[in-house]
Design an enzyme around this catalytic site. Structure first.
Site, short mmCIF file in Angstrom:
data_model
loop_
_atom_site.label_atom_id
_atom_site.label_comp_id
_atom_site.label_asym_id
_atom_site.label_seq_id
_atom_site.Cartn_x
_atom_site.Cartn_y
_atom_site.Cartn_z
CG ASP A 1 -62.55 45.08 -18.05
OD1 ASP A 1 -63.17 45.38 -18.51
OD2 ASP A 1 -60.93 44.72 -17.58
CG HIS B 1 -57.28 51.61 -26.14
ND1 HIS B 1 -56.82 52.41 -25.62
CD2 HIS B 1 -56.34 51.78 -27.04
CE1 HIS B 1 -55.53 52.68 -26.76
NE2 HIS B 1 -55.23 52.05 -27.21
CB CYS C 1 -59.81 51.66 -15.58
SG CYS C 1 -60.78 52.90 -16.64
CB CYS D 1 -61.66 52.44 -21.70
SG CYS D 1 -59.26 53.49 -19.84
CG HIS E 1 -56.65 57.91 -29.62
ND1 HIS E 1 -56.59 56.58 -29.43
CD2 HIS E 1 -55.97 58.50 -27.95
CE1 HIS E 1 -56.31 56.51 -28.43
NE2 HIS E 1 -55.87 57.10 -27.13
NE ARG F 1 -62.51 48.69 -17.53
CZ ARG F 1 -61.34 49.13 -17.77
NH1 ARG F 1 -61.09 50.31 -18.32
NH2 ARG F 1 -59.86 48.21 -18.57
#
Ligand code: FE
Length: 131
Positions: free
Chosen positions: A108, A104, A65, A118, A101, A116
């Site tokens: 998967d 996310h 990703c 990310c 922040h 996951r």
């Protein structure tokens, strides 16, 4: 956990412009641009804003990703929020201590959690294990 609250001004002084954009303005670094995408050293990842311990290298994995990926976070270190921005339905991950922040979470990921995380490299600081 004692929460950290600072004004935008204080955060701006403490963070680099990129860190500020991600942690305080929910920005996202470009895929494959982050410092930790391919890091496989042993150690822990802490919040770049407040030092809260978030992830362990033991639960990091490489996903295509373009961002550092973890299948689990340190217990009680992060919070989850529904994020319907940008025409997507996603779950945002923030630092529990400072509210920054981080990235996310998706469904998967690999076993055992199937998750996951990310996470933006610039939202974290890596602390390598001392030999
Ligand atoms: Fe934090």
């Amino acid at each position: 956990m004692e929460k950290i609250k600072k004004s935008d001004n204080e955060w701006e002084k403490k963070l680099t412009p990129e860190q500020y954009n991600i942690l305080r303005e929910k920005g996202t670094e470009a895929p494959f641009s982050g410092e930790y995408v391919k890091t496989d050293k042993k150690g822990k990842y802490v919040c770049a804003a407040c030092g809260n311990e978030l992830f362990s290298s033991d639960k990091k994995f490489y996903s295509d990703c373009g961002w550092p990926s973890f299948y689990d976070a340190k217990k009680d270190s992060v919070e989850f929020h529904e994020d319907n921005n940008h025409g997507m339905k996603r779950i945002e991950v923030t630092c529990k201590k400072c509210g920054g922040h981080l990235g996310h979470i998706f469904d998967d990921g690999p076993k055992p959690t199937g998750k996951r995380f990310c996470i933006n490299s610039a939202a974290m600081e890596f602390k390598g294990k001392k030999k």
